[in-house]
Scaffold this active site. Sequence first.
Site, mmCIF file in Angstrom:
data_model
loop_
_atom_site.group_PDB
_atom_site.id
_atom_site.type_symbol
_atom_site.label_atom_id
_atom_site.label_comp_id
_atom_site.label_asym_id
_atom_site.label_seq_id
_atom_site.Cartn_x
_atom_site.Cartn_y
_atom_site.Cartn_z
ATOM 1 N N SER A 5 -10.129 -4.143 15.740
ATOM 2 C CA SER A 5 -11.454 -4.736 15.505
ATOM 3 C C SER A 5 -11.375 -6.197 15.084
ATOM 4 O O SER A 5 -12.387 -6.894 15.089
ATOM 5 C CB SER A 5 -12.264 -3.912 14.501
ATOM 6 O OG SER A 5 -11.822 -4.130 13.190
ATOM 7 N N THR A 33 -11.675 -0.557 11.261
ATOM 8 C CA THR A 33 -12.412 -0.704 9.998
ATOM 9 C C THR A 33 -12.593 -2.168 9.590
ATOM 10 O O THR A 33 -13.523 -2.488 8.861
ATOM 11 C CB THR A 33 -11.694 0.032 8.839
ATOM 12 O OG1 THR A 33 -10.387 -0.535 8.659
ATOM 13 C CG2 THR A 33 -11.597 1.514 9.110
ATOM 14 N N ASP A 34 -11.688 -3.051 10.063
ATOM 15 C CA ASP A 34 -11.690 -4.415 9.511
ATOM 16 C C ASP A 34 -12.998 -5.168 9.742
ATOM 17 O O ASP A 34 -13.438 -5.919 8.871
ATOM 18 C CB ASP A 34 -10.512 -5.224 10.078
ATOM 19 C CG ASP A 34 -9.180 -4.729 9.530
ATOM 20 O OD1 ASP A 34 -9.198 -4.018 8.486
ATOM 21 O OD2 ASP A 34 -8.124 -5.025 10.117
ATOM 22 N N TYR A 59 -31.610 -20.188 -12.852
ATOM 23 C CA TYR A 59 -30.911 -21.302 -13.504
ATOM 24 C C TYR A 59 -31.257 -22.619 -12.821
ATOM 25 O O TYR A 59 -31.553 -22.644 -11.614
ATOM 26 C CB TYR A 59 -29.395 -21.111 -13.413
ATOM 27 C CG TYR A 59 -28.881 -19.949 -14.223
ATOM 28 C CD1 TYR A 59 -28.545 -20.106 -15.561
ATOM 29 C CD2 TYR A 59 -28.736 -18.701 -13.644
ATOM 30 C CE1 TYR A 59 -28.083 -19.035 -16.304
ATOM 31 C CE2 TYR A 59 -28.273 -17.612 -14.369
ATOM 32 C CZ TYR A 59 -27.951 -17.791 -15.703
ATOM 33 O OH TYR A 59 -27.493 -16.729 -16.439
ATOM 34 N N LYS A 76 -16.536 -3.387 3.750
ATOM 35 C CA LYS A 76 -15.166 -2.874 3.551
ATOM 36 C C LYS A 76 -14.640 -3.476 2.261
ATOM 37 O O LYS A 76 -14.574 -4.704 2.129
ATOM 38 C CB LYS A 76 -14.257 -3.233 4.730
ATOM 39 C CG LYS A 76 -12.866 -2.594 4.573
ATOM 40 C CD LYS A 76 -11.970 -2.770 5.776
ATOM 41 C CE LYS A 76 -10.626 -2.097 5.483
ATOM 42 N NZ LYS A 76 -9.633 -2.285 6.533
ATOM 43 N N THR A 96 -7.610 1.393 14.188
ATOM 44 C CA THR A 96 -6.497 2.207 13.679
ATOM 45 C C THR A 96 -6.644 3.666 14.092
ATOM 46 O O THR A 96 -5.659 4.332 14.437
ATOM 47 C CB THR A 96 -6.447 2.128 12.136
ATOM 48 O OG1 THR A 96 -6.127 0.802 11.776
ATOM 49 C CG2 THR A 96 -5.430 3.079 11.548
HETATM 50 N N1 ASP Z 1 -6.838 -3.516 12.067
HETATM 51 C C1 ASP Z 1 -7.538 -2.275 12.236
HETATM 52 C C2 ASP Z 1 -8.861 -2.552 12.930
HETATM 53 O O1 ASP Z 1 -9.774 -3.020 12.316
HETATM 54 C C3 ASP Z 1 -7.766 -1.628 10.913
HETATM 55 C C4 ASP Z 1 -8.450 -0.285 10.952
HETATM 56 O O2 ASP Z 1 -9.012 0.148 11.928
HETATM 57 O O3 ASP Z 1 -8.422 0.388 9.899
HETATM 58 O O4 ASP Z 1 -8.955 -2.329 14.133
#
Ligand code: ASP
Length: 338
Positions: free
Chosen positions: A54, A85-86, A276, A156, A14
């Site tokens: 990404s 970011t993804d 557990y 994220k 992005t």
């Molecule tokens: N879809 C974008 C990516 O991961 C989202 C981002 O960069 O915030 O390239």
Amino acid sequence: MANKKLLLLSTGGTIASVVSDSGLVPKESGEKLIKLLGKLPFDIDVKDILQLDSSNIQPEEWEFIAEKIFLYRNDYDGIVVSHGTDTMAYTASMLSFMLQGINIPVVLTGSQVPINVVLSDAPDNLRLAFSAAAKCLPGIYLAFDQKIMLGCRSVKVRTTNFNAFESVNMPPVARITSDGMVFSHNFEPKKKKCVLNTKIDSQVSLVKLFPGFDPDLLFAMADSGCHGIVIEAYGMGGMNYIRRNMVAAIGKLIRRGIPVITTSQCLYERSDLTKYEVGRLALLEGAISAHDMTSESAIAKLMWALGQGMDVHEVARFFNTDVVGEVTLDEDKEKEEE
Ligand code: ASP
């Protein structure tokens, strides 16, 4: 004192996106990102190495990015990787294993809003990343929204908010306050020689357990060529054994030589299979605990371990080892408490 010499490797995301008829696409160059930042007290070189959202970054790109970092590591004081970011937390986790002993700070960053939008978070995140690349100890980091996190601990957690990443089960390495970059704990990089090792086996799978999940599907995965499985189990790591017997399925898979790692669906705190009965039975069958690792790091660690040719027992030992700061083991906790 001379300015620090830093390198920006731009990969898309992005941060570098523009509006198109088909939605946001990464088109801006690294030079453009730097130009919109204004003057910084660093000498920055730029290389455009990829131009991808990404979501399209996969093992081939991890290898490519790791090779570039390795290639330039002795020419710069620090490297910033701009990235979508993804999947940034996956890339940061995998680079941590592929570039163990890296001799400079490598800092991934991106933004929620493209840099050419007036109120974008990109300029602040880039400034933060360059400052981190100039100041941090060697290692792989992710810098976002005033926080510098160890790459293999970052996740994220928000789709749109600027505060998109968190450092899970470890405080951020540093935060930005009115006092500047405040380091919150002494992250000590392991003293190792820097090697590039990009051998991974990506034929693995990550399964989130839910009530009603059919354990036979795990065999379908194994029969289709899956060499290792990470299961996000419940709470401390428990799983069902009545009617749909996950525990027995795990035992069978392990006897077939397929390591099964268990993490928790809870983002925070550790999983502990000893607590557990529903965890202990899985442990007795050979399930391997990921302790307090993120799922991103667990899957990266498993791919890397299998890529080195480790068998189930070696994978189990490897998951009981803190390789790059990705896991807190009991001994570490005891040391902290002393
Ligand atoms: N879809 C974008 C990516 O991961 C989202 C981002 O960069 O915030 O390239």
